[in-house]
Design a protein around this motif. Structure first.
Motif, PDB file in Angstrom:
ATOM      1  N   ARG A 163       0.860  -1.181   0.000  1.00  0.00           N
ATOM      2  CA  ARG A 163       0.000   0.000   0.000  1.00  0.00           C
ATOM      3  C   ARG A 163       0.898   1.233   0.000  1.00  0.00           C
ATOM      4  O   ARG A 163       1.750   1.391   0.884  1.00  0.00           O
ATOM      5  CB  ARG A 163      -0.926  -0.011   1.210  1.00  0.00           C
ATOM      6  N   ILE A 164       0.703   2.098  -0.985  1.00  0.00           N
ATOM      7  CA  ILE A 164       1.561   3.269  -1.183  1.00  0.00           C
ATOM      8  C   ILE A 164       0.733   4.539  -1.086  1.00  0.00           C
ATOM      9  O   ILE A 164      -0.313   4.660  -1.731  1.00  0.00           O
ATOM     10  CB  ILE A 164       2.259   3.215  -2.561  1.00  0.00           C
ATOM     11  N   ALA A 165       1.210   5.484  -0.291  1.00  0.00           N
ATOM     12  CA  ALA A 165       0.565   6.797  -0.190  1.00  0.00           C
ATOM     13  C   ALA A 165       1.418   7.822  -0.911  1.00  0.00           C
ATOM     14  O   ALA A 165       2.621   7.929  -0.660  1.00  0.00           O
ATOM     15  CB  ALA A 165       0.383   7.196   1.272  1.00  0.00           C
TER      16      ALA A 165
ATOM     17  N   VAL B  99      -2.851   2.170  -4.225  1.00  0.00           N
ATOM     18  CA  VAL B  99      -2.371   3.551  -4.125  1.00  0.00           C
ATOM     19  C   VAL B  99      -3.428   4.453  -3.508  1.00  0.00           C
ATOM     20  O   VAL B  99      -4.603   4.417  -3.897  1.00  0.00           O
ATOM     21  CB  VAL B  99      -1.972   4.108  -5.512  1.00  0.00           C
ATOM     22  N   VAL B 100      -2.998   5.269  -2.554  1.00  0.00           N
ATOM     23  CA  VAL B 100      -3.857   6.282  -1.971  1.00  0.00           C
ATOM     24  C   VAL B 100      -3.160   7.630  -2.108  1.00  0.00           C
ATOM     25  O   VAL B 100      -1.951   7.738  -1.915  1.00  0.00           O
ATOM     26  CB  VAL B 100      -4.177   5.977  -0.488  1.00  0.00           C
ATOM     27  N   VAL B 101      -3.913   8.639  -2.491  1.00  0.00           N
ATOM     28  CA  VAL B 101      -3.378   9.991  -2.617  1.00  0.00           C
ATOM     29  C   VAL B 101      -3.825  10.816  -1.419  1.00  0.00           C
ATOM     30  O   VAL B 101      -5.011  10.831  -1.073  1.00  0.00           O
ATOM     31  CB  VAL B 101      -3.851  10.663  -3.927  1.00  0.00           C
TER      32      VAL B 101
ATOM     33  N   ALA C 262      -5.234   8.542   7.736  1.00  0.00           N
ATOM     34  CA  ALA C 262      -4.981   8.338   6.306  1.00  0.00           C
ATOM     35  C   ALA C 262      -3.829   7.375   6.057  1.00  0.00           C
ATOM     36  O   ALA C 262      -3.778   6.712   5.013  1.00  0.00           O
ATOM     37  CB  ALA C 262      -4.689   9.679   5.632  1.00  0.00           C
ATOM     38  N   LEU C 263      -2.900   7.270   7.008  1.00  0.00           N
ATOM     39  CA  LEU C 263      -1.713   6.433   6.826  1.00  0.00           C
ATOM     40  C   LEU C 263      -1.890   5.009   7.352  1.00  0.00           C
ATOM     41  O   LEU C 263      -0.943   4.209   7.302  1.00  0.00           O
ATOM     42  CB  LEU C 263      -0.508   7.083   7.519  1.00  0.00           C
ATOM     43  N   GLN C 264      -3.059   4.677   7.816  1.00  0.00           N
ATOM     44  CA  GLN C 264      -3.287   3.324   8.322  1.00  0.00           C
ATOM     45  C   GLN C 264      -3.064   2.286   7.219  1.00  0.00           C
ATOM     46  O   GLN C 264      -3.621   2.386   6.133  1.00  0.00           O
ATOM     47  CB  GLN C 264      -4.712   3.192   8.873  1.00  0.00           C
ATOM     48  N   GLY C 265      -2.228   1.310   7.508  1.00  0.00           N
ATOM     49  CA  GLY C 265      -1.963   0.243   6.550  1.00  0.00           C
ATOM     50  C   GLY C 265      -1.005   0.607   5.436  1.00  0.00           C
ATOM     51  O   GLY C 265      -0.758  -0.205   4.531  1.00  0.00           O
ATOM     52  N   VAL C 266      -0.433   1.817   5.478  1.00  0.00           N
ATOM     53  CA  VAL C 266       0.479   2.268   4.417  1.00  0.00           C
ATOM     54  C   VAL C 266       1.887   1.743   4.685  1.00  0.00           C
ATOM     55  O   VAL C 266       2.408   1.854   5.797  1.00  0.00           O
ATOM     56  CB  VAL C 266       0.483   3.810   4.317  1.00  0.00           C
ATOM     57  N   ASP C 267       2.508   1.182   3.658  1.00  0.00           N
ATOM     58  CA  ASP C 267       3.875   0.666   3.762  1.00  0.00           C
ATOM     59  C   ASP C 267       4.910   1.689   3.304  1.00  0.00           C
ATOM     60  O   ASP C 267       6.000   1.783   3.875  1.00  0.00           O
ATOM     61  CB  ASP C 267       4.027  -0.591   2.895  1.00  0.00           C
ATOM     62  N   LEU C 268       4.585   2.446   2.264  1.00  0.00           N
ATOM     63  CA  LEU C 268       5.516   3.378   1.639  1.00  0.00           C
ATOM     64  C   LEU C 268       4.834   4.719   1.415  1.00  0.00           C
ATOM     65  O   LEU C 268       3.720   4.761   0.877  1.00  0.00           O
ATOM     66  CB  LEU C 268       6.000   2.802   0.298  1.00  0.00           C
ATOM     67  N   VAL C 269       5.490   5.800   1.814  1.00  0.00           N
ATOM     68  CA  VAL C 269       4.999   7.149   1.556  1.00  0.00           C
ATOM     69  C   VAL C 269       5.966   7.837   0.597  1.00  0.00           C
ATOM     70  O   VAL C 269       7.182   7.833   0.823  1.00  0.00           O
ATOM     71  CB  VAL C 269       4.887   7.989   2.846  1.00  0.00           C
TER      72      VAL C 269
END
Length: 317
Positions: free
Chosen positions: A3-5, A29-31, A61-68
């Motif tokens: 999951r990428i933000a 992908v999440v923006v 918003a960053l829950q579960g995000v691996d890479l920002v």
């Protein structure tokens, strides 16, 4: 699935988010955006409207995000780094794309614009948590030399002072060029250049290769050339004879001091950029990301050269 933000939904952020979403690995992908972005609906990209000054908003918003991957700067990026460090983010890519770390002054950098503060905060988090960080350095965006300017084409450059046409090295409107040809040791001044589109492709390729093995910094370029050859290439592409004003580093220092005394800060910033160019800020001989991609059988990027990119731009006029 990773999951990428992507922080920032315009310009470079839009290109990056949509390319990641359409990659062969089809990343989740999440923006992160200050406002709604319905243009992402067709790309199956989720948009989180966030308040960068609200840690609860960022944390959610960053829950579960691996890479920002950040395309924002200033206090908002600092808050995003903190929120990522407090969460479970494993890797952070700051908005630090132009110019390698090794060519930046260790102190009193006039072109810093908050960069050193962001890097110091990332270092702090990397030492106290599991979150690591990697910088992607591309030299100069080729789009800085677009006749309409990079602000008009991608919305990039508002804080750098080189977003508009004619604000760095060449001015196609007046057919003039002002640049350093040699450094203080008499060596030819060179710059590395990469198209925004190729920067996006290289970052996606790096994600495909796996962030767990990323170094502290990746360097990439589509072209590396002497500044005087850049001017010649530009002149040929737009079919115009350019008036050249070649400045030595000592002359740039004198001009910088002169305009500082006049409190003409636009000119001060202009000559700071030229002096930084003379000091090799945008040059490096080894493109480590190019090399990593070329060694791999699973990813492929064929970057455009500056001459080919510029020719395509002028043919479109």
């Amino acid at each position: 699935m990773m999951r990428i933000a992507v922080a920032g939904g315009r310009g470079f952020g839009f290109l990056l988010a949509t390319e990641l979403a359409q990659a062969a690995n089809a990343y989740n992908v999440v923006v992160l955006s200050r406002s709604a972005r319905p243009e992402f609906d067709q790309f199956d990209v989720q948009v989180h409207v966030v308040d960068y000054h609200d840690h609860n908003s960022l944390g959610y918003a960053l829950q579960g995000v691996d890479l920002v991957i950040s395309t924002i700067s200033g206090t908002e990026q600092l808050n995003l780094i903190d929120a990522s460090g407090r969460g479970r983010v494993r890797m952070f890519v700051p908005s630090e794309f132009e110019g390698p770390l090794s060519r930046r002054p260790s102190r009193n950098d006039p072109l810093d614009r908050g960069s050193s503060q962001a890097l110091a905060l990332l270092k702090q988090w990397s030492e106290s948590s599991r979150m690591k960080y990697t910088i992607f350095s591309c030299g100069l965006f080729m789009e800085r030399f677009h006749p309409y300017g990079i602000i008009n084409t991608f919305g990039i450059g508002h804080g750098s002072g080189v977003g508009g046409p004619g604000e760095f090295l060449v001015n196609s409107t007046t057919a003039t060029a002002e640049y350093p040809e040699q450094d203080s040791k008499g060596h030819s001044v060179r710059v590395c250049l990469t198209s925004v589109y190729d920067v996006v492709r290289y970052i996606v390729a790096a994600v495909d290769l796996g962030p767990s093995h990323w170094p502290r910094e990746f360097t990439m370029y589509g072209d590396r050339m002497k500044v005087r050859d850049l001017i010649t290439t530009y002149s040929t592409a737009c079919n115009a004879v350019f008036t050249r004003h070649v400045q030595q580093p000592a002359e740039l220092e004198a001009l910088l001091t002169y305009y500082a005394q006049l409190c003409d800060y636009d000119k001060v910033a202009y000559y700071q950029r030229l002096l930084a160019t003379a000091n090799g800020r945008y040059d490096f001989s080894q493109a480590t990301l190019n090399e990593a991609v070329n060694r791999s059988n699973s990813v492929n990027v064929q970057p455009v050269t500056f001459g080919a990119w510029l020719t395509s731009i002028w043919q479109a006029f």
